[in-house]
Design a protein around this motif. Sequence first.
Motif, PDB file in Angstrom:
ATOM      1  N   ALA A  60      21.440 -36.696   0.060  1.00 42.95           N
ATOM      2  CA  ALA A  60      22.173 -37.309   0.687  1.00 42.95           C
ATOM      3  C   ALA A  60      22.402 -37.524   2.030  1.00 42.95           C
ATOM      4  O   ALA A  60      22.639 -38.607   3.124  1.00 42.95           O
ATOM      5  N   GLN A  61      21.568 -36.311   2.672  1.00 42.07           N
ATOM      6  CA  GLN A  61      21.253 -36.196   3.989  1.00 42.07           C
ATOM      7  C   GLN A  61      20.085 -36.923   3.936  1.00 42.07           C
ATOM      8  O   GLN A  61      20.290 -37.596   5.263  1.00 42.07           O
ATOM      9  N   LEU A  62      18.734 -37.162   3.324  1.00 50.28           N
ATOM     10  CA  LEU A  62      18.311 -37.998   3.420  1.00 50.28           C
ATOM     11  C   LEU A  62      18.733 -39.651   3.704  1.00 50.28           C
ATOM     12  O   LEU A  62      17.683 -40.504   4.439  1.00 50.28           O
ATOM     13  N   VAL A  63      19.066 -40.032   2.756  1.00 51.04           N
ATOM     14  CA  VAL A  63      19.997 -41.154   2.960  1.00 51.04           C
ATOM     15  C   VAL A  63      20.733 -41.471   4.264  1.00 51.04           C
ATOM     16  O   VAL A  63      20.574 -42.804   4.788  1.00 51.04           O
ATOM     17  N   HIS A  64      21.447 -40.532   4.720  1.00 50.50           N
ATOM     18  CA  HIS A  64      22.006 -40.525   5.979  1.00 50.50           C
ATOM     19  C   HIS A  64      20.927 -40.829   7.116  1.00 50.50           C
ATOM     20  O   HIS A  64      21.503 -41.990   7.873  1.00 50.50           O
ATOM     21  N   GLU A  65      19.549 -40.192   6.935  1.00 50.04           N
ATOM     22  CA  GLU A  65      18.344 -40.256   7.955  1.00 50.04           C
ATOM     23  C   GLU A  65      18.012 -41.723   7.890  1.00 50.04           C
ATOM     24  O   GLU A  65      17.669 -42.219   8.336  1.00 50.04           O
ATOM     25  N   SER A  66      17.926 -42.094   7.184  1.00 42.82           N
ATOM     26  CA  SER A  66      17.140 -43.157   6.626  1.00 42.82           C
ATOM     27  C   SER A  66      17.975 -44.694   7.057  1.00 42.82           C
ATOM     28  O   SER A  66      17.357 -45.589   8.279  1.00 42.82           O
ATOM     29  N   GLU A  67      19.178 -44.462   6.998  1.00 46.23           N
ATOM     30  CA  GLU A  67      19.906 -44.862   7.904  1.00 46.23           C
ATOM     31  C   GLU A  67      19.853 -45.507   9.746  1.00 46.23           C
ATOM     32  O   GLU A  67      20.816 -46.028  10.073  1.00 46.23           O
ATOM     33  N   GLN A  68      18.729 -44.831   9.930  1.00 41.39           N
ATOM     34  CA  GLN A  68      19.258 -44.488  11.165  1.00 41.39           C
ATOM     35  C   GLN A  68      18.301 -45.471  11.770  1.00 41.39           C
ATOM     36  O   GLN A  68      17.146 -45.370  11.649  1.00 41.39           O
ATOM     37  N   GLN A  69      18.066 -46.611  13.163  1.00 39.71           N
ATOM     38  CA  GLN A  69      17.439 -46.882  13.302  1.00 39.71           C
ATOM     39  C   GLN A  69      16.238 -46.258  14.246  1.00 39.71           C
ATOM     40  O   GLN A  69      16.296 -45.585  14.566  1.00 39.71           O
TER      41      GLN A  69
END
Length: 313
Positions: free
Chosen positions: A301-310
């Motif tokens: 979940a944390q990695l998915v959140h990070e991947s959504e950052q520009q």
Amino acid sequence: MKRNSRSKATPVETTDQERRHGRVAAAHGRHYVVEADDGETVLCFPRGKKSEIAVGDEVAWARTGDQGVIEEILPRRNLLYRSDQFKSKLFAANIDQLVIMLATEPYFSEDLLGRALVAAEANELRPLIVLNKTDVVDALPAARERLAPYRALGYEVLELSVRADPDTATRLLLPRLAHQASLLLGQSGMGKSSLVNLVVPDADAATREISTVLNSGKHTTTFTRIFHLPEGGLLIDSPGFQEFGLHHLKEGALERAFPEFRPLLTGCRFYNCHHLKEPGCAILEAVADGRISKQRHALYAQLVHESEQQIPY
């Protein structure tokens, strides 16, 4: 992976600007040491201001006086790097195996371990976890307990003590490193330098040679470099680090980088399930009944959140 047999050929006289083939053997900033096919090592610089060259890259380069310029990066099998919201840091290219160095003490980061395993899976690299300093017997049970879930997932964990029992460590390590291009990663203090000196008898001399070519005088742990193993193969050592961002991995790649997720991915109610809060999610059901650990899902979940950052590059 064996060294290119052409490295034994008789050196050929070349003129300035003639393109030659080589492998990047060390990197520090915009300074690169290239091993030419005839065995020569040359300090090279990239063309242009932006450099995306990694240790392990095969390159076309040309001599300019007593130095060289890298003209082209040849096609890669893979490229391992870490990234955050603002920048990326290259580790190495054209590698077969990721060796993750841990120790009973100091306390190792499971977050970094989990991220390194995800990076290995995403790049189809063989991961090998090395638990060093097993002679610190008071800390060994806790370290084993923390690593048990990774063993259960099928990851190989080698237990050894480089300094206390170098003979056993050598016996365990060399067969797993031979004829492979291995990248050695780990936090500072885990014993990476000791491992390199154990399996590469002339590691100190090789490091001094690279430092001389770089003309850096910099501390030997500040640059990434290749060591040639006596029995064949390459060991790439990189500086220690404390963070391992994977902002460049998108959601589809991330879900497949968790081996415990893969058998369940077709069982979700929705084909575009994010495995975060959707109803009928097979992954969330497995987390609820204990088949997938909450800690591993939290990392996802944390990695998915990070991947959504520009990422501005």
